[in-house]
Scaffold this active site. Structure first.
Site, PDB file in Angstrom:
ATOM      1  N   TYR A 171     -54.842  34.058 -50.176  1.00 37.58           N
ATOM      2  CA  TYR A 171     -55.023  33.850 -48.675  1.00 37.58           C
ATOM      3  C   TYR A 171     -54.247  34.898 -47.745  1.00 37.58           C
ATOM      4  O   TYR A 171     -53.055  34.685 -48.004  1.00 37.58           O
ATOM      5  CB  TYR A 171     -54.625  32.441 -48.431  1.00 37.58           C
ATOM      6  CG  TYR A 171     -55.052  32.134 -46.827  1.00 37.58           C
ATOM      7  CD1 TYR A 171     -55.718  33.014 -45.965  1.00 37.58           C
ATOM      8  CD2 TYR A 171     -54.466  30.720 -46.675  1.00 37.58           C
ATOM      9  CE1 TYR A 171     -55.998  32.244 -44.729  1.00 37.58           C
ATOM     10  CE2 TYR A 171     -55.086  30.174 -45.379  1.00 37.58           C
ATOM     11  CZ  TYR A 171     -55.631  30.947 -44.400  1.00 37.58           C
ATOM     12  OH  TYR A 171     -55.789  30.508 -43.159  1.00 37.58           O
ATOM     13  N   LYS A 196     -59.208  35.293 -49.439  1.00 38.91           N
ATOM     14  CA  LYS A 196     -59.454  34.776 -48.076  1.00 38.91           C
ATOM     15  C   LYS A 196     -58.969  35.863 -47.170  1.00 38.91           C
ATOM     16  O   LYS A 196     -57.779  35.860 -46.990  1.00 38.91           O
ATOM     17  CB  LYS A 196     -59.231  33.412 -47.601  1.00 38.91           C
ATOM     18  CG  LYS A 196     -59.795  33.089 -46.383  1.00 38.91           C
ATOM     19  CD  LYS A 196     -59.276  31.386 -45.920  1.00 38.91           C
ATOM     20  CE  LYS A 196     -59.476  31.213 -44.542  1.00 38.91           C
ATOM     21  NZ  LYS A 196     -59.100  30.142 -44.212  1.00 38.91           N
TER      22      LYS A 196
END
Length: 304
Positions: A146, A174
């Site tokens: 992330y 992400k």
């Protein structure tokens, strides 16, 4: 050779295409609402989400306990069965603690892990890479990294991502870097599945080889966002662009109005009579004007 529309994505994304960064419902007293979480999860999957990300930024991970995080995974897994992938957010600024959370999420039934870069301490890239490798070496689940430097203060640099892509359990990203060029560079040079973490990039990243999205806005309009990807995959690029543009006003109000997406998503879900509950401090609820604006944008988008 005649061009006949976008080429299909070469491989099925590891966690699906249309993922929701699900809120964590609480009771009015502020306790974890597992029944509400199960009802919301089922609604999201019925609405087109093929993956749910729990205990991320939108899921208020900084203010939920380790036990609550594990309970949430178990409850959502029970609610959706095998109809959708379940990813658990386990990232913290402490490598040891992150490993502990990752192991607990694995026991609770998660299909994968979302691991944010270590925040506050601002480690250099060598330490960032070592952090992720230690976590990936400690568990058996696939991992999505992330990258959200606006919140963590630490970027996962493209060259770091390219090196980490060699690890067999690091399979996805992400992307909230707002560096579209870097995303294309990593997509081109690795097998990492790239998910848009900012809803305004859902179509753009998909069009250059991304895997899909992990969306906060999908908490309230899962089918409308899924339709963007479906149109693109069907070769209707103009239709996909139109659907993305139609969603833009709600995306802007939910994500760029000065309020965190957690606050706006919970406010709108509550307005619609869906599981949400209050946000936990230090967040504060949206005021009436903000809620009215969100409701108006939602109704305009869903009117058709």
């Amino acid at each position: 050779m005649t061009y006949s529309g976008p080429m299909p994505h070469s491989a099925a994304p590891p966690f699906g295409r249309a993922l929701c960064a699900m809120i964590t419902p609480f009771t009015e007293g502020g306790a974890l609402d597992l029944d509400g979480a199960q009802r919301l999860a089922a609604r999201l999957v019925d609405g087109g989400c093929d993956g749910l990300v729990l205990s991320g930024t939108t899921g208020e991970s900084p203010t939920t306990t380790d036990a609550e995080k594990a309970e949430l995974v178990r409850a959502v897994r029970e609610a959706v069965g095998e109809r959708a992938s379940v990813l658990a957010g386990v990232g913290t600024f402490d490598t040891r603690h992150t490993v502990e959370l990752a192991l607990e999420a694995e026991k609770a039934g998660a299909d994968g892990l979302l691991v944010v870069s270590p925040y506050y301490s601002r480690p250099p890239q060598e330490a960032v890479e070592a952090h992720f490798r230690q976590i990936a070496d400690s568990v058996g689940l696939p991992i999505a990294l992330y990258d959200i430097p606006g919140r963590t203060g630490t970027r996962i640099e493209p060259d770091t991502l390219i090196r980490l892509a060699e690890h067999p359990r690091i399979v996805a990203v992400k992307d909230c870097s707002y560096d579209f060029l870097a995303a294309q560079k990593v997509i081109a040079r690795t097998e990492l599945a790239y998910y848009a973490g900012c809803d305004e990039h859902n179509l753009a990243l998909y069009a250059v080889g991304g895997a899909g999205y992990v969306s906060t806005v999908a908490n309230v309009v899962p089918s409308q966002l899924r339709a963007v990807l479906d149109a693109f995959d069907a070769g209707d690029t103009a239709g996909a662009a139109r659907l993305q543009q139609q969603a833009a006003p709600l995306i802007e109000l939910m994500m760029s109005s000065g309020l965190p997406g957690t606050v706006t998503a919970k406010a709108l879900l509550h307005e619609l009579g869906l599981p949400a509950g209050p946000v936990r401090a230090p967040l504060l609820p949206a005021d009436r004007d903000a809620v009215d604006g969100l409701r108006a944008a939602y109704e305009e988008l869903t009117a058709g």
